[in-house]
Enzyme design. Sequence first.
Site, mmCIF file in Angstrom:
data_model
loop_
_atom_site.group_PDB
_atom_site.id
_atom_site.type_symbol
_atom_site.label_atom_id
_atom_site.label_comp_id
_atom_site.label_asym_id
_atom_site.label_seq_id
_atom_site.Cartn_x
_atom_site.Cartn_y
_atom_site.Cartn_z
ATOM 1 N N TYR A 116 31.032 58.854 10.122
ATOM 2 C CA TYR A 116 30.073 59.071 11.217
ATOM 3 C C TYR A 116 29.979 57.839 12.103
ATOM 4 O O TYR A 116 29.997 57.946 13.342
ATOM 5 C CB TYR A 116 28.714 59.429 10.627
ATOM 6 N N LYS A 120 30.718 57.535 16.122
ATOM 7 C CA LYS A 120 29.676 57.198 17.084
ATOM 8 C C LYS A 120 29.917 55.850 17.761
ATOM 9 O O LYS A 120 29.610 55.687 18.952
ATOM 10 C CB LYS A 120 28.303 57.222 16.398
#
Length: 201
Positions: A116, A120
């Site tokens: 993740y 991001k």
Amino acid sequence: MLARSAAPLSAAAREIGALAVPCDVGDERAVQEALKRVNADAGDPEILVNNAGVFHLAPLEQTSAVDLHRTLDINLVAPFLLTRAVLPGMRIARRGHIVTIGSIADRATFAENAAYAASKFGARAVHQVLREELRGSGVRATLVSPGPTNTALWDDVGPDERAGFTPRARMLSATDVADAVLFAVTRADDVNVDELRLSRA
């Protein structure tokens, strides 16, 4: 509105009178076909909100290459593909706004967050490059980076039962994030909100 799951997408679109276009936003050909339909039905988009996301939590050694690729495809490749698809029309019109939904994890790292965080951090980097490239073009770009937000992404995680996680009752709401997006896109045409970082008071 573009998303992979046709039934929830249609239900959400009906609530606001939007056009629902089922699409795997991580697939380049699917994005191209979806944009053709959008353009035919509604013209060139003036605002793009890149909001699709998946959230995979696991220690790095337990994160499979499949999980990493899937996370990058949805959280990083999809915004890239959609942005690239709408930019030519925005540049010609000399107006438009591209909003990317980031995360606290686009600048801070947490355990079990390798896939993740990579996606991001990458999305923030793409936004910053885009912002530089769009200066003076009339097209604006905003990164909205919220802290933990109470959405379905947390359903499989169970943050209320895990030490060190923000309880869902203390998270931001989806409406909080939507309000930030609305603020950014309704500024005067010559004002660009480069970035908004949201947290609970």
